[in-house]
Design a protein around this motif. Structure first.
Motif, PDB file in Angstrom:
ATOM      1  N   ALA A  14       6.529   7.000  -2.308  1.00 30.99           N
ATOM      2  CA  ALA A  14       5.344   7.147  -3.149  1.00 30.99           C
ATOM      3  C   ALA A  14       4.906   5.731  -3.506  1.00 30.99           C
ATOM      4  O   ALA A  14       5.684   4.960  -4.073  1.00 30.99           O
ATOM      5  N   VAL A  15       3.687   5.366  -3.147  1.00 27.88           N
ATOM      6  CA  VAL A  15       3.212   3.987  -3.282  1.00 27.88           C
ATOM      7  C   VAL A  15       2.091   3.934  -4.315  1.00 27.88           C
ATOM      8  O   VAL A  15       1.093   4.655  -4.201  1.00 27.88           O
ATOM      9  N   TYR A  16       2.261   3.058  -5.301  1.00 32.97           N
ATOM     10  CA  TYR A  16       1.269   2.880  -6.366  1.00 32.97           C
ATOM     11  C   TYR A  16       0.656   1.492  -6.233  1.00 32.97           C
ATOM     12  O   TYR A  16       1.371   0.496  -6.084  1.00 32.97           O
ATOM     13  N   VAL A  17      -0.671   1.426  -6.264  1.00 29.36           N
ATOM     14  CA  VAL A  17      -1.371   0.140  -6.203  1.00 29.36           C
ATOM     15  C   VAL A  17      -1.445  -0.414  -7.624  1.00 29.36           C
ATOM     16  O   VAL A  17      -2.199   0.089  -8.461  1.00 29.36           O
ATOM     17  N   ALA A  18      -0.642  -1.439  -7.895  1.00 29.08           N
ATOM     18  CA  ALA A  18      -0.557  -1.980  -9.247  1.00 29.08           C
ATOM     19  C   ALA A  18      -1.673  -2.970  -9.552  1.00 29.08           C
ATOM     20  O   ALA A  18      -2.098  -3.094 -10.704  1.00 29.08           O
ATOM     21  N   ALA A  46      -7.339   4.558   4.443  1.00 30.99           N
ATOM     22  CA  ALA A  46      -8.094   4.613   3.197  1.00 30.99           C
ATOM     23  C   ALA A  46      -8.208   3.243   2.550  1.00 30.99           C
ATOM     24  O   ALA A  46      -7.309   2.407   2.651  1.00 30.99           O
ATOM     25  N   GLU A  47      -9.347   3.033   1.880  1.00 29.64           N
ATOM     26  CA  GLU A  47      -9.522   1.889   1.000  1.00 29.64           C
ATOM     27  C   GLU A  47      -8.894   2.253  -0.346  1.00 29.64           C
ATOM     28  O   GLU A  47      -9.173   3.319  -0.895  1.00 29.64           O
ATOM     29  N   VAL A  48      -8.033   1.390  -0.853  1.00 24.68           N
ATOM     30  CA  VAL A  48      -7.331   1.682  -2.099  1.00 24.68           C
ATOM     31  C   VAL A  48      -7.592   0.574  -3.107  1.00 24.68           C
ATOM     32  O   VAL A  48      -7.919  -0.558  -2.743  1.00 24.68           O
ATOM     33  N   ALA A  49      -7.452   0.913  -4.380  1.00 22.96           N
ATOM     34  CA  ALA A  49      -7.650  -0.048  -5.458  1.00 22.96           C
ATOM     35  C   ALA A  49      -6.611   0.206  -6.534  1.00 22.96           C
ATOM     36  O   ALA A  49      -5.870   1.201  -6.483  1.00 22.96           O
ATOM     37  N   ALA A  50      -6.538  -0.697  -7.508  1.00 22.48           N
ATOM     38  CA  ALA A  50      -5.565  -0.572  -8.589  1.00 22.48           C
ATOM     39  C   ALA A  50      -5.649   0.811  -9.225  1.00 22.48           C
ATOM     40  O   ALA A  50      -6.732   1.290  -9.551  1.00 22.48           O
ATOM     41  N   GLY A  51      -4.493   1.464  -9.368  1.00 24.56           N
ATOM     42  CA  GLY A  51      -4.440   2.809  -9.916  1.00 24.56           C
ATOM     43  C   GLY A  51      -4.308   3.888  -8.861  1.00 24.56           C
ATOM     44  O   GLY A  51      -4.015   5.038  -9.191  1.00 24.56           O
ATOM     45  N   SER A  52      -4.503   3.533  -7.586  1.00 27.40           N
ATOM     46  CA  SER A  52      -4.372   4.518  -6.507  1.00 27.40           C
ATOM     47  C   SER A  52      -2.899   4.844  -6.274  1.00 27.40           C
ATOM     48  O   SER A  52      -2.023   3.991  -6.418  1.00 27.40           O
ATOM     49  N   LEU A  53      -2.636   6.080  -5.893  1.00 28.51           N
ATOM     50  CA  LEU A  53      -1.282   6.530  -5.574  1.00 28.51           C
ATOM     51  C   LEU A  53      -1.329   7.281  -4.255  1.00 28.51           C
ATOM     52  O   LEU A  53      -2.171   8.164  -4.063  1.00 28.51           O
ATOM     53  N   LEU A  54      -0.445   6.918  -3.335  1.00 34.95           N
ATOM     54  CA  LEU A  54      -0.416   7.575  -2.034  1.00 34.95           C
ATOM     55  C   LEU A  54       1.029   7.829  -1.625  1.00 34.95           C
ATOM     56  O   LEU A  54       1.957   7.229  -2.169  1.00 34.95           O
ATOM     57  N   VAL A  55       1.201   8.726  -0.677  1.00 32.04           N
ATOM     58  CA  VAL A  55       2.530   9.108  -0.205  1.00 32.04           C
ATOM     59  C   VAL A  55       2.648   8.790   1.275  1.00 32.04           C
ATOM     60  O   VAL A  55       1.762   9.132   2.064  1.00 32.04           O
ATOM     61  N   VAL A  56       3.739   8.118   1.635  1.00 26.17           N
ATOM     62  CA  VAL A  56       4.059   7.865   3.036  1.00 26.17           C
ATOM     63  C   VAL A  56       5.186   8.825   3.414  1.00 26.17           C
ATOM     64  O   VAL A  56       6.289   8.727   2.879  1.00 26.17           O
ATOM     65  N   PRO A  57       4.941   9.779   4.314  1.00 29.63           N
ATOM     66  CA  PRO A  57       5.967  10.776   4.642  1.00 29.63           C
ATOM     67  C   PRO A  57       7.106  10.177   5.460  1.00 29.63           C
ATOM     68  O   PRO A  57       7.052   9.025   5.896  1.00 29.63           O
ATOM     69  N   ALA A  69      -3.251  -4.035   4.211  1.00 27.97           N
ATOM     70  CA  ALA A  69      -4.016  -5.283   4.261  1.00 27.97           C
ATOM     71  C   ALA A  69      -4.770  -5.454   2.956  1.00 27.97           C
ATOM     72  O   ALA A  69      -5.383  -4.507   2.453  1.00 27.97           O
ATOM     73  N   ALA A  70      -4.716  -6.664   2.398  1.00 23.65           N
ATOM     74  CA  ALA A  70      -5.416  -6.949   1.148  1.00 23.65           C
ATOM     75  C   ALA A  70      -6.848  -7.369   1.421  1.00 23.65           C
ATOM     76  O   ALA A  70      -7.177  -7.883   2.494  1.00 23.65           O
ATOM     77  N   ASP A  71      -7.716  -7.157   0.436  1.00 28.30           N
ATOM     78  CA  ASP A  71      -9.086  -7.637   0.535  1.00 28.30           C
ATOM     79  C   ASP A  71      -9.112  -9.162   0.474  1.00 28.30           C
ATOM     80  O   ASP A  71      -8.143  -9.805   0.069  1.00 28.30           O
ATOM     81  N   ASP A  72     -10.254  -9.722   0.851  1.00 28.93           N
ATOM     82  CA  ASP A  72     -10.387 -11.176   0.855  1.00 28.93           C
ATOM     83  C   ASP A  72     -10.237 -11.774  -0.536  1.00 28.93           C
ATOM     84  O   ASP A  72      -9.745 -12.882  -0.698  1.00 28.93           O
ATOM     85  N   ALA A  73     -10.693 -11.060  -1.547  1.00 28.12           N
ATOM     86  CA  ALA A  73     -10.674 -11.591  -2.911  1.00 28.12           C
ATOM     87  C   ALA A  73      -9.639 -10.857  -3.754  1.00 28.12           C
ATOM     88  O   ALA A  73      -9.641  -9.634  -3.825  1.00 28.12           O
ATOM     89  N   GLY A  74      -8.741 -11.610  -4.379  1.00 28.24           N
ATOM     90  CA  GLY A  74      -7.830 -11.015  -5.353  1.00 28.24           C
ATOM     91  C   GLY A  74      -6.481 -10.591  -4.838  1.00 28.24           C
ATOM     92  O   GLY A  74      -5.522 -10.521  -5.593  1.00 28.24           O
ATOM     93  N   GLY A  75      -6.360 -10.262  -3.552  1.00 34.71           N
ATOM     94  CA  GLY A  75      -5.080  -9.801  -3.039  1.00 34.71           C
ATOM     95  C   GLY A  75      -4.750  -8.397  -3.517  1.00 34.71           C
ATOM     96  O   GLY A  75      -5.590  -7.679  -4.060  1.00 34.71           O
ATOM     97  N   MET A  76      -3.488  -8.002  -3.341  1.00 32.09           N
ATOM     98  CA  MET A  76      -3.075  -6.651  -3.718  1.00 32.09           C
ATOM     99  C   MET A  76      -1.572  -6.629  -3.960  1.00 32.09           C
ATOM    100  O   MET A  76      -0.809  -7.323  -3.290  1.00 32.09           O
ATOM    101  N   GLU A  77      -1.143  -5.841  -4.939  1.00 37.99           N
ATOM    102  CA  GLU A  77       0.273  -5.641  -5.220  1.00 37.99           C
ATOM    103  C   GLU A  77       0.581  -4.153  -5.202  1.00 37.99           C
ATOM    104  O   GLU A  77      -0.155  -3.348  -5.782  1.00 37.99           O
ATOM    105  N   LEU A  78       1.677  -3.790  -4.527  1.00 40.75           N
ATOM    106  CA  LEU A  78       2.080  -2.397  -4.381  1.00 40.75           C
ATOM    107  C   LEU A  78       3.481  -2.207  -4.956  1.00 40.75           C
ATOM    108  O   LEU A  78       4.345  -3.074  -4.811  1.00 40.75           O
ATOM    109  N   VAL A  79       3.696  -1.057  -5.590  1.00 35.95           N
ATOM    110  CA  VAL A  79       5.019  -0.664  -6.073  1.00 35.95           C
ATOM    111  C   VAL A  79       5.369   0.655  -5.402  1.00 35.95           C
ATOM    112  O   VAL A  79       4.613   1.628  -5.501  1.00 35.95           O
ATOM    113  N   SER A  80       6.505   0.696  -4.708  1.00 33.93           N
ATOM    114  CA  SER A  80       6.888   1.884  -3.950  1.00 33.93           C
ATOM    115  C   SER A  80       8.177   2.478  -4.500  1.00 33.93           C
ATOM    116  O   SER A  80       9.143   1.753  -4.750  1.00 33.93           O
ATOM    117  N   LEU A  81       8.181   3.782  -4.680  1.00 34.92           N
ATOM    118  CA  LEU A  81       9.406   4.507  -4.998  1.00 34.92           C
ATOM    119  C   LEU A  81       9.906   5.109  -3.694  1.00 34.92           C
ATOM    120  O   LEU A  81       9.229   5.944  -3.084  1.00 34.92           O
TER     121      LEU A  81
END
Length: 251
Positions: A152-156, A176-187, A195-207
């Protein structure tokens, strides 16, 4: 309890709900409020069990709170401070966990907090993955968990794009395009690419549903392709030797 002025705290509840009261939903056992478990008991019996003198006192004690899960306070709770010994065995400083190898170059980094860092995770059967993708379209992947663990992956923070491919063929399960607050499941056996956007980057937290997950990368140093001879990779992919070298040495 957040007593910091002007600074929000985000709490993400993620877990295995197969054994929950309603499978698929988290079962909350809250003491008070509209969802409080004690609110379903007879006030008179609850008063006797709690040492109170009347049913009205029991109703006041356990049914006066209108907030369900979060309560906004009128003022700070003076004297409430975290105790260091309460953290023992339950909290780990992720900054001290070494980074995983072969995670996408200098612009991308991952850490996996496992039972080796926090023994209680072995009892829970989970681990936590932390992924940082810097600004400038940094990419992590493609990768898969060898022990068939779902995630379970949360976009922090930040935003970007996530793709998940299914095993057994060229099938795209998620794009999918994801943003902070998005939650997705990898089966299980899902192959992921982020891949992160050009501006700001991205951080993910996975359970991750494994206390000690093993990650397999498909490109770059230490990957499946990197472990095969160049001639075999060239023949299997039907590409030039120069192309094989690029695949095997990236990052």
């Amino acid at each position: 309890y957040n007593d910091t002025d002007g600074e929000d705290v985000t709490i993400v509840f993620m877990g295995d709900t197969a054994g929950a009261v309603s499978p698929g939903d988290i079962s909350y056992f809250v003491l008070a409020g509209p969802m409080g478990v004690l609110g379903g008991l007879d006030a008179g019996l609850l008063a006797k069990a709690s040492g109170l003198t009347s049913p009205e006192q029991a109703a006041t004690a356990f049914r006066s709170q209108p907030a369900a899960l979060l309560t906004r306070l009128n003022g700070k709770l003076h004297g409430v401070r975290p105790r260091e010994h309460d953290r023992h065995g339950l909290v780990v400083n992720a900054a001290r966990v070494p980074a995983d190898s072969n995670t996408g170059g200098a612009a991308a980094g991952t850490k996996t907090v496992t039972a080796a860092h926090l023994p209680v995770l072995a009892q829970l059967g989970f681990s936590v993955g932390l992924t940082r993708l810097d600004a400038g379209a940094a990419v992590r992947g493609p990768w898969v968990l060898r022990d068939a663990a779902a995630q379970a992956v949360y976009v922090a923070r930040g935003s970007g794009r996530v793709q998940v491919a299914g095993a057994g063929g060229a099938s795209t399960l998620l794009d999918a395009e994801v943003a902070a607050g998005s939650l997705l499941v990898v089966p299980r056996y899902g192959v992921s690419l982020a891949a992160a956007d050009d501006a700001g980057g991205m951080e993910l937290v996975s359970l991750i549903k494994s206390p000690r997950p093993a990650t397999e990368h498909f490109t770059g140093k230490g990957s499946v392709i990197g472990g095969l001879t160049a001639e075999i990779v060239q023949a299997a992919l039907n590409v030039s030797p120069e192309f094989v070298e690029q695949l095997r040495t990236k990052y």
